[in-house]
Design an enzyme around this catalytic site. Structure first.
Site, PDB file in Angstrom:
ATOM      1  N   GLY A 152     104.965 -19.655  80.197  1.00 27.39           N
ATOM      2  CA  GLY A 152     104.623 -21.069  80.118  1.00 27.39           C
ATOM      3  C   GLY A 152     105.483 -22.025  80.917  1.00 27.39           C
ATOM      4  N   ASP A 179     107.058 -25.423  69.195  1.00 24.92           N
ATOM      5  CA  ASP A 179     106.114 -25.617  68.093  1.00 24.92           C
ATOM      6  C   ASP A 179     106.850 -25.341  66.776  1.00 24.92           C
ATOM      7  OD1 ASP A 179     103.915 -25.716  66.437  1.00 24.92           O
ATOM      8  OD2 ASP A 179     102.819 -24.088  67.386  1.00 24.92           O
ATOM      9  N   LYS A 223     106.236 -30.435  69.506  1.00 28.07           N
ATOM     10  CA  LYS A 223     105.214 -30.922  68.576  1.00 28.07           C
ATOM     11  C   LYS A 223     105.855 -31.568  67.363  1.00 28.07           C
ATOM     12  CE  LYS A 223     101.801 -27.511  69.869  1.00 28.07           C
ATOM     13  NZ  LYS A 223     100.877 -26.473  69.423  1.00 28.07           N
ATOM     14  N   VAL A 228      97.786 -27.588  73.095  1.00 27.47           N
ATOM     15  CA  VAL A 228      97.662 -28.195  74.426  1.00 27.47           C
ATOM     16  C   VAL A 228      97.649 -27.136  75.524  1.00 27.47           C
ATOM     17  CG1 VAL A 228      98.635 -30.429  73.757  1.00 27.47           C
ATOM     18  CG2 VAL A 228     100.169 -28.618  74.550  1.00 27.47           C
ATOM     19  N   ASP A 250      99.000 -22.177  78.421  1.00 28.57           N
ATOM     20  CA  ASP A 250      97.721 -21.455  78.444  1.00 28.57           C
ATOM     21  C   ASP A 250      97.007 -21.481  77.113  1.00 28.57           C
ATOM     22  OD1 ASP A 250      99.663 -19.717  77.106  1.00 28.57           O
ATOM     23  OD2 ASP A 250      98.091 -18.202  77.162  1.00 28.57           O
TER      24      ASP A 250
HETATM   25  P1  IMP Z   1     107.169 -21.557  68.684  1.00 28.01           P
HETATM   26  O1  IMP Z   1     107.962 -20.270  68.665  1.00 28.01           O
HETATM   27  O2  IMP Z   1     106.212 -21.649  67.541  1.00 28.01           O
HETATM   28  O3  IMP Z   1     108.051 -22.771  68.807  1.00 28.01           O
HETATM   29  O4  IMP Z   1     106.236 -21.485  69.931  1.00 28.01           O
HETATM   30  C1  IMP Z   1     106.731 -21.542  71.175  1.00 28.01           C
HETATM   31  C2  IMP Z   1     105.839 -20.910  72.215  1.00 28.01           C
HETATM   32  O5  IMP Z   1     104.470 -20.809  71.812  1.00 28.01           O
HETATM   33  C3  IMP Z   1     105.837 -21.801  73.433  1.00 28.01           C
HETATM   34  O6  IMP Z   1     106.877 -21.465  74.291  1.00 28.01           O
HETATM   35  C4  IMP Z   1     104.465 -21.532  74.019  1.00 28.01           C
HETATM   36  O7  IMP Z   1     104.525 -20.431  74.884  1.00 28.01           O
HETATM   37  C5  IMP Z   1     103.608 -21.235  72.848  1.00 28.01           C
HETATM   38  N1  IMP Z   1     102.877 -22.435  72.395  1.00 28.01           N
HETATM   39  C6  IMP Z   1     103.160 -23.215  71.325  1.00 28.01           C
HETATM   40  N2  IMP Z   1     102.314 -24.233  71.204  1.00 28.01           N
HETATM   41  C7  IMP Z   1     101.466 -24.126  72.247  1.00 28.01           C
HETATM   42  C8  IMP Z   1     100.353 -24.926  72.705  1.00 28.01           C
HETATM   43  O8  IMP Z   1      99.968 -25.949  72.125  1.00 28.01           O
HETATM   44  N3  IMP Z   1      99.745 -24.502  73.835  1.00 28.01           N
HETATM   45  C9  IMP Z   1     100.133 -23.388  74.516  1.00 28.01           C
HETATM   46  N4  IMP Z   1     101.167 -22.628  74.137  1.00 28.01           N
HETATM   47  C10 IMP Z   1     101.820 -22.984  73.011  1.00 28.01           C
HETATM   48 MG    MG Z   2     106.639 -20.474  76.020  1.00 25.59          MG
END
Ligand code: IMP
Ligand code: MG
Length: 181
Positions: A51, A110, A138, A160, A166
């Protein structure tokens, strides 16, 4: 082809969130801040694949300090829109981090589980310092305690796409950021 044509295949189920101009302006500010803070260091920037690839490319071009770049790839959501909570390393960091000033470059935060995982992993390498950069975070979605040192934008708790982000590996090539409804 206009940037909207790429998104047409998801039947118009998207809504513009951040324009290319807004993104670039904010990146200029972040790059300035990081360049000031690391003026006398040579940090190693670790991009989190896939990403962060576009954000990191745009960010490093505007840094006015010496730096090195490396990458880590950790497991993503697959085709789900929410994190499973289980994280695997798919491509590890190559460079030696002991004693280094490390900046992790994320696309979006996230739940914070990825950041927490990376923090623990990198701290075990005994860097001199460790900070986190993320283009997006977020609101009201954190499940763990963590800190983003350089944040581009707070965004609503929605899925998003675009500018590297993606949905099921597609739409990363959109030049701006959209909410997928
Ligand atoms: P977390 O571990 O839940 O904080 O998620 C982090 C990873 O999930 C990010 O680095 C993204 O690769 C993916 N991700 C989280 N939210 C989104 C989104 O809304 N769109 C696309 N990828 C996301
Ligand atoms: Mg990521």
């Amino acid at each position: 082809m206009s940037e909207f044509a790429y998104a047409d295949f998801i039947n118009g189920q998207y809504e513009p969130l951040l324009s290319t101009d807004q993104i670039q302006k904010r990146i200029t500010e972040l790059a300035q801040e990081i360049s000031d803070d690391y003026e006398n260091n040579c940090p190693v920037l670790i991009g989190v694949l896939n990403g962060a690839f576009i954000f990191m490319g745009d960010l490093v071009k505007q840094l006015t300090i010496n730096c090195e770049v490396d990458f880590i790839k950790i497991s993503s959501y697959g085709k789900a829109k929410k994190s499973s909570g289980k994280i695997d390393v798919l491509k590890d960091i190559d460079c030696h981090l002991e004693g280094r000033d490390v900046l992790v470059i994320e696309d979006i935060v996230d739940s914070g589980l990825s950041v927490k995982f990376l923090e623990q992993k990198i701290k075990s390498c005994e860097p001199n310092s460790l900070k986190f950069v993320s283009l997006l975070q977020k609101k009201d979605s954190a499940q763990v305690d963590f800190e983003i040192d350089y944040l581009g934008f707070w965004i609503p708790n929605e899925f998003v796409v675009g500018y590297g982000l993606d949905f099921a590996q597609k739409l990363r090539n959109l030049p701006a950021i959209y909410i997928l409804k």
